[in-house]
Design an enzyme around this catalytic site. Structure first.
Site, short mmCIF file in Angstrom:
data_model
loop_
_atom_site.label_atom_id
_atom_site.label_comp_id
_atom_site.label_asym_id
_atom_site.label_seq_id
_atom_site.Cartn_x
_atom_site.Cartn_y
_atom_site.Cartn_z
N ASP A 63 0.87 -1.17 0.00
CA ASP A 63 0.00 0.00 0.00
C ASP A 63 0.92 1.23 0.00
O ASP A 63 2.14 1.11 0.20
CB ASP A 63 -0.85 -0.08 1.29
N ASP A 65 -0.14 5.21 0.99
CA ASP A 65 -0.37 6.20 2.05
C ASP A 65 -0.37 5.54 3.43
O ASP A 65 -1.10 4.57 3.67
CB ASP A 65 -1.72 6.90 1.84
P1 TMP Z 1 -3.70 4.12 0.27
O1 TMP Z 1 -4.51 3.01 -0.35
O2 TMP Z 1 -2.45 4.42 -0.50
O3 TMP Z 1 -3.45 3.95 1.72
O4 TMP Z 1 -4.57 5.48 0.12
C1 TMP Z 1 -5.80 5.61 0.72
C2 TMP Z 1 -5.79 6.49 1.93
O5 TMP Z 1 -6.07 7.84 1.54
C3 TMP Z 1 -6.86 6.10 2.91
O6 TMP Z 1 -6.31 5.61 4.11
C4 TMP Z 1 -7.63 7.36 3.19
C5 TMP Z 1 -6.82 8.45 2.57
N1 TMP Z 1 -7.62 9.57 2.01
C6 TMP Z 1 -7.29 10.85 2.42
O7 TMP Z 1 -6.37 11.05 3.21
N2 TMP Z 1 -8.00 11.90 1.92
C7 TMP Z 1 -9.02 11.74 1.03
O8 TMP Z 1 -9.64 12.74 0.60
C8 TMP Z 1 -9.36 10.39 0.62
C9 TMP Z 1 -10.49 10.17 -0.33
C10 TMP Z 1 -8.63 9.35 1.13
MG MG Z 2 -2.78 3.19 3.48
#
Ligand code: TMP
Ligand code: MG
Length: 320
Positions: A63, A65
């Site tokens: 993953d 974030d």
């Molecule tokens: P990931 O799959 O790379 O972890 O990315 C998804 C993450 O992004 C999830 O944990 C929630 C976050 N997110 C935000 O921080 N701001 C937003 O506006 C959205 C839609 C998701």
């Molecule tokens: Mg994540």
């Protein structure tokens, strides 16, 4: 013929047991107090089996974030790829405020240990859809993305360079599977000099018109709890991942556990989960779900140690 001499079973079993004991992975980093494991012995056996198979049989699925990027730094949250788009260069103050409000509403739902993934799924679609609509209305310019990333406080986890460089050296494919924004993700790893040729990305990509203005998002929406569909439709078709039945999976959300569902004929899967937030409420669930849980650990120290161990047989071959 072994079948006719049953007395040979016991010594053979003993020799096998000793051999397994000797080849068991010894990773001192697993003894850190931030590391939790449901079954340490199984973790060590799996790592041992992956080591014996070697780097040529391995793929890494991660993953992005809050897994490859830090959760917080100096007491402040590190922005996700969506939040990097909150830069004043790209969107106005009113839109930025709305996106923050949506985050404050939906993020607690995303990490709520009291709700099931099925429960959360429609709410995640609601969150992502609203944010993407807002971003499209802002007519974001592609040529400003790099500057927005540069001026953001985006940060990969400590030890990220060792992680990316080792995978490249060992020619192990790294699939980054993110519900974030692919264009921003690429810029973050490019600016950190780790966008190597073995890195493959599945994410939400922006669709720009001929003048470089955002007009839509491409393909099917990926959010935290539909990664299984993405794994089956996209990841399973990636040729570079074929013939690699051993998977090291890294994530921070329970939804990330489905990222390897597209791997056909997998042999060993080791899952590592970063528990960044709501530790007390989620600890039990994470230990049940991931093989290795890293509690409030902002570094890549443990994944790097595991990776080094798995790929060490290739080191020996290179040294010879
Ligand atoms: P990931 O799959 O790379 O972890 O990315 C998804 C993450 O992004 C999830 O944990 C929630 C976050 N997110 C935000 O921080 N701001 C937003 O506006 C959205 C839609 C998701
Ligand atoms: Mg994540």
């Amino acid at each position: 013929m072994v079948y006719h001499i049953p007395w040979i079973y016991t010594p053979v079993r003993s020799v096998l047991a000793i051999w397994h004991q000797l080849t068991k992975a010894e990773i001192p980093e697993l003894a850190k107090c931030s590391v939790l494991m449901r079954d340490r012995s199984r973790v060590e056996d799996t790592i041992g089996a992956m080591q014996r198979a070697g780097a040529g049989r391995l793929q890494v699925i991660s993953d992005f974030d809050m897994t490859l990027t830090r959760f917080a730094h100096n007491g402040k949250r590190v922005p996700t790829t969506h939040n990097i788009l909150g830069h004043r260069l790209l969107i106005d103050e009113d839109c930025s405020k709305k996106i923050r409000e949506l985050l404050n509403t939906y993020y607690p739902i995303e990490i709520d240990a009291g709700r099931t993934a099925e429960d959360k799924l429609p709410l995640m679609v609601e969150w992502w859809t609203q944010v993407h609509e807002l971003l499209i209305q802002q007519r974001i310019r592609k040529d400003l993305l790099a500057q927005a990333v540069k001026e953001s406080s985006a940060m990969l986890r400590e030890g990220y360079k060792v992680f990316f460089d080792r995978l490249t050296e060992q020619q192990v494919p790294l699939l980054i599977f993110s519900a974030g924004v692919g264009d921003v993700l690429e810029e973050v790893i490019r600016q950190n000099n780790v966008f190597h040729p073995n890195v493959h990305i599945i994410s939400n990509y922006m669709d720009f018109d001929q003048t470089g203005v955002l007009r839509a998002f491409k393909g099917q929406l990926i959010h935290t709890f539909n990664k299984r569909e993405g794994a089956l439709s996209h990841a399973s078709g990636l040729r570079v991942l074929q013939g690699r039945p051993n998977v090291l999976l890294l994530g921070d959300s329970l939804g990330d556990l489905t990222m390897a569902d597209g791997v056909s004929e997998h042999q060993n899967i080791l899952t590592i989960g970063f528990l960044n937030d709501q530790m007390d409420e989620r600890k039990e669930l994470y230990v049940k779900s991931f093989d290795v849980v890293l509690v409030k650990d902002e570094t890549m120290e443990v994944p790097n140690a595991i990776l080094k161990c798995i790929t060490s047989s290739t080191d020996n071959q290179l040294d010879a």
